[in-house]
Scaffold this active site. Structure first.
Site, mmCIF file in Angstrom:
data_model
loop_
_atom_site.group_PDB
_atom_site.id
_atom_site.type_symbol
_atom_site.label_atom_id
_atom_site.label_comp_id
_atom_site.label_asym_id
_atom_site.label_seq_id
_atom_site.Cartn_x
_atom_site.Cartn_y
_atom_site.Cartn_z
ATOM 1 N N ASP A 104 0.731 -1.192 0.107
ATOM 2 C CA ASP A 104 -0.170 -0.195 0.054
ATOM 3 C C ASP A 104 0.893 1.255 -0.111
ATOM 4 O OD1 ASP A 104 -2.252 1.641 0.044
ATOM 5 O OD2 ASP A 104 -2.745 0.929 2.095
ATOM 6 N N TYR A 163 5.558 -9.540 7.365
ATOM 7 C CA TYR A 163 5.486 -8.530 7.536
ATOM 8 C C TYR A 163 6.000 -7.977 8.724
ATOM 9 C CZ TYR A 163 2.770 -7.340 3.281
ATOM 10 O OH TYR A 163 2.307 -7.313 1.963
#
Length: 284
Positions: A104, A163
């Site tokens: 993103d 992540y």
């Protein structure tokens, strides 16, 4: 400059090259997802003509509108493609660059994986590696270039993605086969609210029991994107084998590898994050 190009036949098409190339479906980049929800699976063997090359890319996503291609505002894929076009002298439609994760806006990466296609082989990857990093801005660095087998696909071959979300005192690690839009950042925001005693701990099993991610959004807004970093993408070993007749992988001048030739990822990633991505320019 040829950057070590060798006119060998393709391992995908050993006898000849197809006259046409398949279309690339990049989307418009505005989905801005941490992971794609597209469940389409490609054929076992990629039908794209030419030699396939795997990239491992690190970037500070602060200035970019995520990974997925769009011209304005700039994205990581757009910038990397421009460098590849300069180095390979190929068009975007021929390179077919694909990333493992559509990170993103504002999200960083230490281990984003991508692949691209060329109709020619290379006798060495060190020169193209140096050329790419010489063209890229200092907040994007190619950490590794290696030849890939035809079956490898940066996105669809991925087993899992890791992540990190960390400051100086706290780091959260999340691993999964895929993530919905802002899922990791919603999870982090929820945990922070529980830690601040703004929500009770038993809210977590209640949310999970609904099996509806909209329940999570009711209780937690997204944590800021600049705290999120794609650290690694994991693949099956057979997809990471080096094809015959191709050059060895290039890890850059400042890369440290262990006895198996792989990155000491955890230590490197921690140093990378603690330095707030300021050491990217050291990679070449």
């Amino acid at each position: 400059m040829s950057y070590g190009v060798v006119g060998h036949p393709s391992p995908l098409y050993p006898d000849c090259y197809p006259s046409t190339s398949p279309k690339q479906h990049n989307g418009n980049g505005r989905l801005g997802v941490e992971e794609s929800s597209n469940t389409f699976k490609p054929p076992t063997v990629d039908n794209s003509p030419g030699f396939k090359w795997r990239l491992v890319i690190a970037y500070d996503g602060t200035r970019y509108a995520g990974w997925q291609f769009q011209m304005s505002p700039p994205t990581i894929q757009c910038v990397v493609e421009k460098a590849l076009i300069r180095v390979t002298k190929l068009e975007r439609k021929d390179l077919l660059l694909v990333g493992a994760s559509r990170t993103d806006t504002g999200v960083h990466a230490w281990g984003q994986v991508a692949h691209f296609i060329t109709p020619f082989n290379y006798d060495s990857l060190d020169s193209i590696h140096a050329a790419l990093n010489g063209l890229l801005p200092s907040d994007i660095r190619v950490r590794e270039i290696s030849p890939a087998v035809p079956e490898f696909h940066a996105r669809f071959s991925a087993k899992s993605k890791v992540y990190y979300y960390k400051g100086a005192l706290l780091q959260l690690e999340v691993e999964g086969s895929g993530f919905l839009y802002r899922q990791v950042r919603n999870m982090v925001a929820l945990l922070l609210q529980i830690g601040k005693e703004a929500l009770p701990p038993d809210i977590v099993p209640k949310i999970l029991s609904t099996r509806d991610r909209r329940e999570l959004a009711k209780y937690a807004l997204s944590a800021p994107p600049h705290g999120l970093c794609l650290v690694a993408v994991n693949y099956n070993e057979e997809h990471l084998q080096l094809p015959a007749g191709c050059p060895i992988a290039s890890f850059g001048r400042r890369h440290t590898v262990n006895k198996y030739g792989m990155v000491s990822l955890a230590a490197e990633a921690c140093r990378f994050l603690m330095a707030h991505f300021s050491n990217l320019e050291q990679w070449s």
